[in-house]
Design a protein around this motif. Sequence first.
Motif, PDB file in Angstrom:
ATOM      1  N   LEU A   1      -1.658  -4.446  -3.123  1.00 21.39           N
ATOM      2  CA  LEU A   1      -2.823  -4.911  -2.350  1.00 21.39           C
ATOM      3  C   LEU A   1      -2.410  -6.056  -1.424  1.00 21.39           C
ATOM      4  O   LEU A   1      -2.841  -6.128  -0.277  1.00 21.39           O
ATOM      5  N   ASN A   2      -1.532  -6.916  -1.918  1.00 19.21           N
ATOM      6  CA  ASN A   2      -1.019  -8.019  -1.091  1.00 19.21           C
ATOM      7  C   ASN A   2      -0.257  -7.463   0.114  1.00 19.21           C
ATOM      8  O   ASN A   2      -0.417  -7.938   1.247  1.00 19.21           O
ATOM      9  N   ALA A   3       0.530  -6.421  -0.116  1.00 20.07           N
ATOM     10  CA  ALA A   3       1.307  -5.814   0.979  1.00 20.07           C
ATOM     11  C   ALA A   3       0.368  -5.169   2.004  1.00 20.07           C
ATOM     12  O   ALA A   3       0.563  -5.301   3.216  1.00 20.07           O
ATOM     13  N   ILE A   4      -0.672  -4.502   1.526  1.00 22.70           N
ATOM     14  CA  ILE A   4      -1.648  -3.870   2.438  1.00 22.70           C
ATOM     15  C   ILE A   4      -2.313  -4.938   3.306  1.00 22.70           C
ATOM     16  O   ILE A   4      -2.436  -4.786   4.526  1.00 22.70           O
ATOM     17  N   ARG A   5      -2.692  -6.058   2.685  1.00 21.20           N
ATOM     18  CA  ARG A   5      -3.310  -7.164   3.464  1.00 21.20           C
ATOM     19  C   ARG A   5      -2.339  -7.674   4.528  1.00 21.20           C
ATOM     20  O   ARG A   5      -2.712  -7.919   5.670  1.00 21.20           O
ATOM     21  N   ALA A   6      -1.060  -7.805   4.145  1.00 16.90           N
ATOM     22  CA  ALA A   6      -0.056  -8.336   5.080  1.00 16.90           C
ATOM     23  C   ALA A   6       0.124  -7.375   6.260  1.00 16.90           C
ATOM     24  O   ALA A   6       0.210  -7.800   7.418  1.00 16.90           O
ATOM     25  N   VAL A   7       0.159  -6.071   5.982  1.00 18.37           N
ATOM     26  CA  VAL A   7       0.310  -5.077   7.061  1.00 18.37           C
ATOM     27  C   VAL A   7      -0.896  -5.154   7.991  1.00 18.37           C
ATOM     28  O   VAL A   7      -0.759  -5.198   9.217  1.00 18.37           O
ATOM     29  N   ARG A   8      -2.085  -5.216   7.423  1.00 16.08           N
ATOM     30  CA  ARG A   8      -3.304  -5.265   8.260  1.00 16.08           C
ATOM     31  C   ARG A   8      -3.377  -6.578   9.029  1.00 16.08           C
ATOM     32  O   ARG A   8      -3.762  -6.596  10.211  1.00 16.08           O
ATOM     33  N   ALA A   9      -2.972  -7.678   8.393  1.00 21.71           N
ATOM     34  CA  ALA A   9      -2.996  -8.981   9.089  1.00 21.71           C
ATOM     35  C   ALA A   9      -2.007  -8.977  10.264  1.00 21.71           C
ATOM     36  O   ALA A   9      -2.142  -9.755  11.207  1.00 21.71           O
ATOM     37  N   SER A  10      -1.008  -8.094  10.204  1.00 25.32           N
ATOM     38  CA  SER A  10      -0.019  -8.012  11.298  1.00 25.32           C
ATOM     39  C   SER A  10      -0.372  -6.901  12.281  1.00 25.32           C
ATOM     40  O   SER A  10       0.464  -6.483  13.091  1.00 25.32           O
ATOM     41  N   GLY A  11      -1.620  -6.379  12.188  1.00 25.65           N
ATOM     42  CA  GLY A  11      -2.078  -5.414  13.180  1.00 25.65           C
ATOM     43  C   GLY A  11      -1.737  -3.970  12.880  1.00 25.65           C
ATOM     44  O   GLY A  11      -1.896  -3.084  13.725  1.00 25.65           O
ATOM     45  N   GLY A  12      -1.267  -3.716  11.676  1.00 25.39           N
ATOM     46  CA  GLY A  12      -0.920  -2.336  11.324  1.00 25.39           C
ATOM     47  C   GLY A  12      -1.976  -1.712  10.428  1.00 25.39           C
ATOM     48  O   GLY A  12      -2.918  -2.393  10.006  1.00 25.39           O
ATOM     49  N   GLU A  13      -1.810  -0.412  10.146  1.00 24.61           N
ATOM     50  CA  GLU A  13      -2.685   0.268   9.202  1.00 24.61           C
ATOM     51  C   GLU A  13      -1.805   0.903   8.119  1.00 24.61           C
ATOM     52  O   GLU A  13      -0.619   1.096   8.340  1.00 24.61           O
ATOM     53  N   VAL A  14      -2.373   1.167   6.946  1.00 24.34           N
ATOM     54  CA  VAL A  14      -1.578   1.726   5.846  1.00 24.34           C
ATOM     55  C   VAL A  14      -1.957   3.194   5.639  1.00 24.34           C
ATOM     56  O   VAL A  14      -3.108   3.511   5.314  1.00 24.34           O
ATOM     57  N   ALA A  15      -0.979   4.079   5.855  1.00 24.00           N
ATOM     58  CA  ALA A  15      -1.236   5.518   5.705  1.00 24.00           C
ATOM     59  C   ALA A  15      -1.319   5.894   4.228  1.00 24.00           C
ATOM     60  O   ALA A  15      -2.018   6.826   3.833  1.00 24.00           O
ATOM     61  N   GLY A  16      -0.606   5.138   3.412  1.00 23.81           N
ATOM     62  CA  GLY A  16      -0.620   5.409   1.972  1.00 23.81           C
ATOM     63  C   GLY A  16       0.423   4.545   1.284  1.00 23.81           C
ATOM     64  O   GLY A  16       1.274   3.934   1.939  1.00 23.81           O
ATOM     65  N   VAL A  17       0.303   4.466  -0.033  1.00 28.70           N
ATOM     66  CA  VAL A  17       1.276   3.736  -0.853  1.00 28.70           C
ATOM     67  C   VAL A  17       2.061   4.770  -1.646  1.00 28.70           C
ATOM     68  O   VAL A  17       1.463   5.730  -2.182  1.00 28.70           O
ATOM     69  N   VAL A  18       3.372   4.583  -1.716  1.00 26.97           N
ATOM     70  CA  VAL A  18       4.188   5.528  -2.510  1.00 26.97           C
ATOM     71  C   VAL A  18       4.979   4.720  -3.532  1.00 26.97           C
ATOM     72  O   VAL A  18       5.672   3.758  -3.184  1.00 26.97           O
ATOM     73  N   VAL A  19       4.822   5.085  -4.808  1.00 31.45           N
ATOM     74  CA  VAL A  19       5.571   4.424  -5.882  1.00 31.45           C
ATOM     75  C   VAL A  19       6.292   5.481  -6.714  1.00 31.45           C
ATOM     76  O   VAL A  19       5.878   6.644  -6.726  1.00 31.45           O
ATOM     77  N   PHE A  20       7.350   5.088  -7.394  1.00 30.10           N
ATOM     78  CA  PHE A  20       8.026   6.048  -8.277  1.00 30.10           C
ATOM     79  C   PHE A  20       7.164   6.255  -9.519  1.00 30.10           C
ATOM     80  O   PHE A  20       6.876   7.375  -9.910  1.00 30.10           O
ATOM     81  N   LEU A  21       6.693   5.148 -10.105  1.00 28.66           N
ATOM     82  CA  LEU A  21       5.900   5.282 -11.332  1.00 28.66           C
ATOM     83  C   LEU A  21       4.584   4.535 -11.252  1.00 28.66           C
ATOM     84  O   LEU A  21       4.561   3.333 -10.970  1.00 28.66           O
ATOM     85  N   ASP A  22       3.510   5.261 -11.477  1.00 27.53           N
ATOM     86  CA  ASP A  22       2.188   4.652 -11.659  1.00 27.53           C
ATOM     87  C   ASP A  22       1.970   4.579 -13.170  1.00 27.53           C
ATOM     88  O   ASP A  22       1.872   5.597 -13.844  1.00 27.53           O
ATOM     89  N   ARG A  23       1.854   3.339 -13.707  1.00 27.97           N
ATOM     90  CA  ARG A  23       1.759   3.156 -15.150  1.00 27.97           C
ATOM     91  C   ARG A  23       0.440   3.685 -15.716  1.00 27.97           C
ATOM     92  O   ARG A  23       0.211   3.679 -16.908  1.00 27.97           O
ATOM     93  N   GLY A  24      -0.471   4.112 -14.801  1.00 27.82           N
ATOM     94  CA  GLY A  24      -1.731   4.686 -15.279  1.00 27.82           C
ATOM     95  C   GLY A  24      -2.649   3.652 -15.890  1.00 27.82           C
ATOM     96  O   GLY A  24      -3.405   3.927 -16.821  1.00 27.82           O
TER      97      GLY A  24
END
Lengths: 193, 193
Positions: B121-144
């Motif tokens: 969520l912090n990374a998404i805020r940083a991307v948006r604060a820099s004028g970008g948009e987030v197409a999606g987040v990709v992780v190897f493992l979602d701990r569920g």
Amino acid sequence: MIKRLVDIGAVKFGAFKLSSGLESPFYVDLRSVLGEPELFQWVIERYEAVLSGLEFDVIIGVATGGIPYASVLGYRLKKPMGYVRDEAKGYGTGRQIEGADVAGKRAAVVDDVLTTGKSVLNAIRAVRASGGEVAGVVVFLDRGQCGAEAVKREAGVYVYSVYKMRELLEELRPHIGEERYRSVLDYLSQWRC
Amino acid sequence: MIKRLVDIGAVKFGAFKLSSGLESPFYVDLRSVLGEPELFQWVIERYEAVLSGLEFDVIIGVATGGIPYASVLGYRLKKPMGYVRDEAKGYGTGRQIEGADVAGKRAAVVDDVLTTGKSVLNAIRAVRASGGEVAGVVVFLDRGQCGAEAVKREAGVYVYSVYKMRELLEELRPHIGEERYRSVLDYLSQWRC
């Protein structure tokens, strides 16, 4: 490609204060290279050319600037890779080296820019504290401010650089103008190691 | 290859305290994958398979665990790459995103493991604060543990994972024994998102 470094602001000229507190007429930020796929590939190839002369078992990047280069080099050369954090993380494993186990191994320590040698010396200590040895340090740019001499003197390890700043300056000379070239050359000449 | 994750300790079972403060019967540390060239290649291929379904312009890694994967993916896919630091560096550029310029671009945010979703969520805020948009987040493992749901709810961004922990648990079942399998499954079942 060298001019590209200036075009994208990876090498800037002006008045800068470095993390070491030193003033400088130029600032090098190789992280902006990551945003340029072609330049990133070219820089990786330059690193590989220097690494080809070194015998090592693992590649250890210096956080944070050295991690992207060490990661791609580890991937391409199919060598175990890791990175040295500035300080051991408080939670989870608490190690100062993440990734590859360096115990009994020869490490090539990789960083982007060398100024005083402080973060590289920290990485060498971390590798040795984890039972490894350092075959050499490889950086893209040695700013020529006695960092390599400090690393040799304090840790007995040689620093290999793709470019020393004087070499980079010579190649950039046609693109940055005589006045700027002279001012940076004067600045570099004050460093007697 | 999945068993290799357990063999090298990338997936551990026991009693652990996560950076989020949560207790857990398993601990996943993908950084140890960096020390295993073959496994590193296999993980990169898994990331690529997930990324192939996403339209994006730049890859942004979440420091520090996501940087090695984002770097190699950017290099292989010839996409501009960068990374979000935990906090803007005090010197030099002072940016929170190093590397690629995200202004006007669609970013794929890459991290290794998702727990609560806080650093993503912090990374998404940083991307948006820099004028970008987030197409999606990709992780190897979602701990569920409701991290993906939190990211969807708070930022409207979907998290794509190579593995959800339940999926990984099913594949590891023959290697870890019924008792351990049951205890982790019970632990995961308590998370109602």
